[in-house]
Scaffold this active site. Sequence first.
Site, PDB file in Angstrom:
ATOM      1  N   ASN A 100       0.857  -1.188   0.000  1.00 35.81           N
ATOM      2  CA  ASN A 100       0.000   0.000   0.000  1.00 35.81           C
ATOM      3  C   ASN A 100       0.900   1.247   0.000  1.00 35.81           C
ATOM      4  O   ASN A 100       1.694   1.435   0.921  1.00 35.81           O
ATOM      5  CB  ASN A 100      -0.897  -0.044   1.246  1.00 35.81           C
ATOM      6  CG  ASN A 100      -1.825   1.144   1.313  1.00 35.81           C
ATOM      7  OD1 ASN A 100      -1.418   2.274   1.084  1.00 35.81           O
ATOM      8  ND2 ASN A 100      -3.070   0.905   1.650  1.00 35.81           N
TER       9      ASN A 100
ATOM     10  N   HIS B  43      -5.722   3.459  -1.440  1.00 32.34           N
ATOM     11  CA  HIS B  43      -7.045   3.787  -0.896  1.00 32.34           C
ATOM     12  C   HIS B  43      -7.371   5.215  -1.320  1.00 32.34           C
ATOM     13  O   HIS B  43      -6.713   6.160  -0.881  1.00 32.34           O
ATOM     14  CB  HIS B  43      -6.977   3.656   0.638  1.00 32.34           C
ATOM     15  CG  HIS B  43      -8.265   3.903   1.343  1.00 32.34           C
ATOM     16  ND1 HIS B  43      -8.403   3.759   2.702  1.00 32.34           N
ATOM     17  CD2 HIS B  43      -9.482   4.280   0.901  1.00 32.34           C
ATOM     18  CE1 HIS B  43      -9.644   4.036   3.066  1.00 32.34           C
ATOM     19  NE2 HIS B  43     -10.318   4.363   1.980  1.00 32.34           N
TER      20      HIS B  43
ATOM     21  N   ARG C 101      -9.556   8.003  -0.633  1.00 33.48           N
ATOM     22  CA  ARG C 101     -10.504   8.398   0.414  1.00 33.48           C
ATOM     23  C   ARG C 101     -11.374   9.569  -0.042  1.00 33.48           C
ATOM     24  O   ARG C 101     -10.972  10.344  -0.905  1.00 33.48           O
ATOM     25  CB  ARG C 101      -9.730   8.836   1.670  1.00 33.48           C
ATOM     26  CG  ARG C 101      -9.270   7.691   2.529  1.00 33.48           C
ATOM     27  CD  ARG C 101      -8.588   8.231   3.781  1.00 33.48           C
ATOM     28  NE  ARG C 101      -8.393   7.173   4.745  1.00 33.48           N
ATOM     29  CZ  ARG C 101      -9.249   6.888   5.727  1.00 33.48           C
ATOM     30  NH1 ARG C 101     -10.342   7.599   5.896  1.00 33.48           N
ATOM     31  NH2 ARG C 101      -8.995   5.903   6.553  1.00 33.48           N
TER      32      ARG C 101
ATOM     33  N   ARG D 202      -7.033  12.528   1.243  1.00 31.67           N
ATOM     34  CA  ARG D 202      -5.918  12.980   2.079  1.00 31.67           C
ATOM     35  C   ARG D 202      -4.577  12.437   1.585  1.00 31.67           C
ATOM     36  O   ARG D 202      -3.530  12.958   1.913  1.00 31.67           O
ATOM     37  CB  ARG D 202      -6.148  12.600   3.537  1.00 31.67           C
ATOM     38  CG  ARG D 202      -6.135  11.117   3.791  1.00 31.67           C
ATOM     39  CD  ARG D 202      -6.260  10.813   5.257  1.00 31.67           C
ATOM     40  NE  ARG D 202      -7.591  11.060   5.769  1.00 31.67           N
ATOM     41  CZ  ARG D 202      -8.053  10.506   6.894  1.00 31.67           C
ATOM     42  NH1 ARG D 202      -7.277   9.729   7.604  1.00 31.67           N
ATOM     43  NH2 ARG D 202      -9.285  10.732   7.298  1.00 31.67           N
TER      44      ARG D 202
ATOM     45  N   GLU E 186      -8.791   0.249  -2.651  1.00 30.79           N
ATOM     46  CA  GLU E 186      -9.641   0.256  -1.460  1.00 30.79           C
ATOM     47  C   GLU E 186     -10.565   1.459  -1.541  1.00 30.79           C
ATOM     48  O   GLU E 186     -10.091   2.587  -1.756  1.00 30.79           O
ATOM     49  CB  GLU E 186      -8.782   0.373  -0.201  1.00 30.79           C
ATOM     50  CG  GLU E 186      -7.843  -0.786   0.003  1.00 30.79           C
ATOM     51  CD  GLU E 186      -6.878  -0.520   1.148  1.00 30.79           C
ATOM     52  OE1 GLU E 186      -6.930   0.566   1.760  1.00 30.79           O
ATOM     53  OE2 GLU E 186      -6.073  -1.398   1.426  1.00 30.79           O
TER      54      GLU E 186
ATOM     55  N   THR F 179      -8.015   3.418   8.775  1.00 23.88           N
ATOM     56  CA  THR F 179      -9.210   2.578   8.776  1.00 23.88           C
ATOM     57  C   THR F 179      -9.251   1.806  10.096  1.00 23.88           C
ATOM     58  O   THR F 179      -8.538   0.828  10.269  1.00 23.88           O
ATOM     59  CB  THR F 179      -9.191   1.629   7.564  1.00 23.88           C
ATOM     60  OG1 THR F 179      -8.808   2.380   6.425  1.00 23.88           O
ATOM     61  CG2 THR F 179     -10.555   1.007   7.334  1.00 23.88           C
TER      62      THR F 179
ATOM     63  N   GLU G 128     -10.887  -9.594   3.454  1.00 26.94           N
ATOM     64  CA  GLU G 128      -9.605  -9.229   4.070  1.00 26.94           C
ATOM     65  C   GLU G 128      -9.864  -9.001   5.549  1.00 26.94           C
ATOM     66  O   GLU G 128     -10.736  -8.210   5.917  1.00 26.94           O
ATOM     67  CB  GLU G 128      -9.032  -7.961   3.414  1.00 26.94           C
ATOM     68  CG  GLU G 128      -7.733  -7.516   4.079  1.00 26.94           C
ATOM     69  CD  GLU G 128      -6.937  -6.497   3.282  1.00 26.94           C
ATOM     70  OE1 GLU G 128      -7.088  -6.445   2.037  1.00 26.94           O
ATOM     71  OE2 GLU G 128      -6.157  -5.764   3.910  1.00 26.94           O
TER      72      GLU G 128
ATOM     73  N   HIS H 105      -3.316  -4.578   7.944  1.00 22.50           N
ATOM     74  CA  HIS H 105      -3.420  -3.401   8.805  1.00 22.50           C
ATOM     75  C   HIS H 105      -2.473  -3.539   9.998  1.00 22.50           C
ATOM     76  O   HIS H 105      -2.569  -4.492  10.761  1.00 22.50           O
ATOM     77  CB  HIS H 105      -4.842  -3.114   9.308  1.00 22.50           C
ATOM     78  CG  HIS H 105      -5.017  -1.648   9.595  1.00 22.50           C
ATOM     79  ND1 HIS H 105      -4.587  -1.059  10.750  1.00 22.50           N
ATOM     80  CD2 HIS H 105      -5.500  -0.634   8.838  1.00 22.50           C
ATOM     81  CE1 HIS H 105      -4.816   0.245  10.698  1.00 22.50           C
ATOM     82  NE2 HIS H 105      -5.364   0.521   9.543  1.00 22.50           N
TER      83      HIS H 105
HETATM   84  N1  PXP Z   1      -5.676  -3.368   4.098  1.00 16.81           N
HETATM   85  C1  PXP Z   1      -6.670  -2.456   4.121  1.00 16.81           C
HETATM   86  C2  PXP Z   1      -8.024  -2.865   3.633  1.00 16.81           C
HETATM   87  C3  PXP Z   1      -6.444  -1.136   4.567  1.00 16.81           C
HETATM   88  O1  PXP Z   1      -7.451  -0.240   4.599  1.00 16.81           O
HETATM   89  C4  PXP Z   1      -5.135  -0.784   4.963  1.00 16.81           C
HETATM   90  C5  PXP Z   1      -4.863   0.621   5.397  1.00 16.81           C
HETATM   91  O2  PXP Z   1      -5.169   1.508   4.385  1.00 16.81           O
HETATM   92  C6  PXP Z   1      -4.122  -1.753   4.887  1.00 16.81           C
HETATM   93  C7  PXP Z   1      -4.437  -3.045   4.484  1.00 16.81           C
HETATM   94  C8  PXP Z   1      -2.707  -1.452   5.227  1.00 16.81           C
HETATM   95  O3  PXP Z   1      -2.567  -1.066   6.557  1.00 16.81           O
HETATM   96  P1  PXP Z   1      -1.191  -0.485   7.047  1.00 16.81           P
HETATM   97  O4  PXP Z   1      -0.962   0.791   6.301  1.00 16.81           O
HETATM   98  O5  PXP Z   1      -1.383  -0.287   8.501  1.00 16.81           O
HETATM   99  O6  PXP Z   1      -0.128  -1.511   6.720  1.00 16.81           O
END
Ligand code: PXP
Length: 245
Positions: A10, A46, A48, A52, A73, A104, A154, A195
């Site tokens: 990400n 993502h 948003r 941001r 996302e 999130t 997920e 996450h």
């Molecule tokens: N998976 C999803 C669905 C998420 O929303 C996020 C955060 O945007 C992540 C994974 C990745 O999380 P992190 O940035 O904490 O590694």
Amino acid sequence: MKRNIRLGINIDHVATLRNARGENYPEVIKAAKIVEKSKADLITVHVREDRRHINEKDLGDILNVINIPLNLEIAANTEMVNIAIKYKPKFVCFVPEKRQEITTEGGLDVINNFDNLQKKIKILSNSDINISLFIDPDKDQLIATHKLGVNAIEFHTGVYANAFIQKTNVEKELKKIIECTALANELGLNCHAGHGLTFENVSPIASIKNIDELNIGHFIIANSIFDGLETSILKMREIISKAVK
Ligand code: PXP
């Protein structure tokens, strides 16, 4: 032979850093190219509501330069579904979104948003986009998600990641993910997770049977300040590979 876990990187927070000063660097396209070169399996972003970090232009630019799939996302609303239809990523992951949250904070409440999610999934079902839903490791939410007819979920690993930092309830939170992954497998759902994952806490998650994709962002981008993006991705990949059973 060891199974392979797909690794999605990400790159939202490359854009967070760029936007912090309103400059045009660091460039998300440059990051996307490095992610691809590092043999990650997909790029996750993502978009948003408040833009941001990643914006629509970034999304188009990234899709123009990469040859690996993109996992978009989005919140389950009309604006975002239209963006998905316009840009046609290979994957869409529906996530909950609150304007005031820093990140999130939890999974989707599928039970209480069933009708809306069903509508949005139906709209996307006319495209070639593969849909997943970001949910907490909660059996009731999982069963509701299954009823929506998607083939992937997920699991939000944020509570586990926090437990890991606080050194309390780690086993309890891990158990929830393990049990929900087993149930998801029985229901025929592909399991992703993500996450808050880091070099330190990723192994127990990667070692769960039937987890076949991990999406990792914030830690990788943060660690890149010290080790570089490619080295950080390769190290994450190595740790995951060692943990896979
Ligand atoms: N998976 C999803 C669905 C998420 O929303 C996020 C955060 O945007 C992540 C994974 C990745 O999380 P992190 O940035 O904490 O590694």
